[in-house]
Write a protein that holds these residues in place. Structure first.
Motif, PDB file in Angstrom:
ATOM      1  N   PHE A  34      55.719  -5.300  -2.869  1.00 12.01           N
ATOM      2  CA  PHE A  34      56.979  -4.903  -2.247  1.00 12.01           C
ATOM      3  C   PHE A  34      57.941  -6.095  -2.184  1.00 12.01           C
ATOM      4  O   PHE A  34      59.101  -6.001  -2.587  1.00 12.01           O
ATOM      5  N   LEU A  55      64.324  -3.561  -5.122  1.00 13.81           N
ATOM      6  CA  LEU A  55      64.415  -2.723  -3.937  1.00 13.81           C
ATOM      7  C   LEU A  55      65.487  -3.292  -3.028  1.00 13.81           C
ATOM      8  O   LEU A  55      65.549  -4.496  -2.817  1.00 13.81           O
ATOM      9  N   THR A  59      67.835   0.504   1.934  1.00 12.79           N
ATOM     10  CA  THR A  59      67.512   1.856   1.479  1.00 12.79           C
ATOM     11  C   THR A  59      66.912   2.650   2.626  1.00 12.79           C
ATOM     12  O   THR A  59      66.023   2.169   3.346  1.00 12.79           O
ATOM     13  N   ILE A  61      64.743   5.365   4.599  1.00 14.99           N
ATOM     14  CA  ILE A  61      63.452   6.046   4.535  1.00 14.99           C
ATOM     15  C   ILE A  61      63.184   6.680   5.888  1.00 14.99           C
ATOM     16  O   ILE A  61      63.930   6.450   6.842  1.00 14.99           O
ATOM     17  N   LEU A  69      64.016   0.261   4.457  1.00 12.87           N
ATOM     18  CA  LEU A  69      62.961  -0.586   3.893  1.00 12.87           C
ATOM     19  C   LEU A  69      62.831  -1.883   4.684  1.00 12.87           C
ATOM     20  O   LEU A  69      61.731  -2.432   4.807  1.00 12.87           O
ATOM     21  N   LYS A  93      52.371   4.488   2.035  1.00 12.58           N
ATOM     22  CA  LYS A  93      53.833   4.404   2.003  1.00 12.58           C
ATOM     23  C   LYS A  93      54.296   3.252   1.117  1.00 12.58           C
ATOM     24  O   LYS A  93      55.223   3.406   0.307  1.00 12.58           O
ATOM     25  N   VAL A  97      56.647   3.474  -2.262  1.00 10.44           N
ATOM     26  CA  VAL A  97      57.887   2.703  -2.396  1.00 10.44           C
ATOM     27  C   VAL A  97      57.832   1.832  -3.646  1.00 10.44           C
ATOM     28  O   VAL A  97      58.787   1.782  -4.429  1.00 10.44           O
ATOM     29  N   ASN A  98      56.715   1.157  -3.859  1.00 15.22           N
ATOM     30  CA  ASN A  98      56.584   0.295  -5.030  1.00 15.22           C
ATOM     31  C   ASN A  98      56.656   1.074  -6.341  1.00 15.22           C
ATOM     32  O   ASN A  98      57.048   0.536  -7.370  1.00 15.22           O
ATOM     33  N   ILE A 103      62.353   7.339  -2.311  1.00 14.24           N
ATOM     34  CA  ILE A 103      63.342   6.405  -1.778  1.00 14.24           C
ATOM     35  C   ILE A 103      64.724   6.628  -2.359  1.00 14.24           C
ATOM     36  O   ILE A 103      65.510   5.718  -2.470  1.00 14.24           O
TER      37      ILE A 103
END
Length: 108
Positions: A34, A55, A59, A61, A69, A93, A97-98, A103
């Motif tokens: 991440f 990322l 963002t 979530i 994030l 989670k 995300v990764n 997202i």
């Protein structure tokens, strides 16, 4: 959370922890990925012939009280530092995300 005195070696250890693979090591591995994705975005990393990697911490979530994030990052830090929490849900989670899942419309 991480002690990356030697950045490359520290990241390697975080991404490929030794056995046995515990839930906390799984979360730490996903968290390292991440952070690498966040750094790639801040540096504007774009592999040849591909889209930019990264990322954005702002963002949105929705995960157990985390609304961005950035909130997820703080939650992960607290969980890993405190050595308690729902490692399984957090690992799931971070993995999503990764992978760019859940997202936003660009990554779904």
């Amino acid at each position: 959370y991480f002690n990356l005195g030697d950045d490359l070696q520290g990241m390697r250890q975080a991404l490929m922890p030794g056995s046995p693979m515990t839930r906390s090591k799984q979360v730490a591995r996903q968290y390292a990925a991440f952070l690498a994705n966040v750094a790639a975005g801040e540096l504007g990393v774009t592999p040849e012939g591909r889209n930019q990697i990264g990322l954005d911490l702002d963002t949105r979530i929705d995960f157990r009280g985390a609304s961005t994030l950035r909130d997820l990052m703080r939650m992960t830090e607290r969980t890993l530092s405190g050595r308690r929490g729902s490692y399984s849900q957090l690992n799931s989670k971070l993995t999503q995300v990764n992978r760019g899942q859940g997202i936003g419309p660009v990554c779904d």
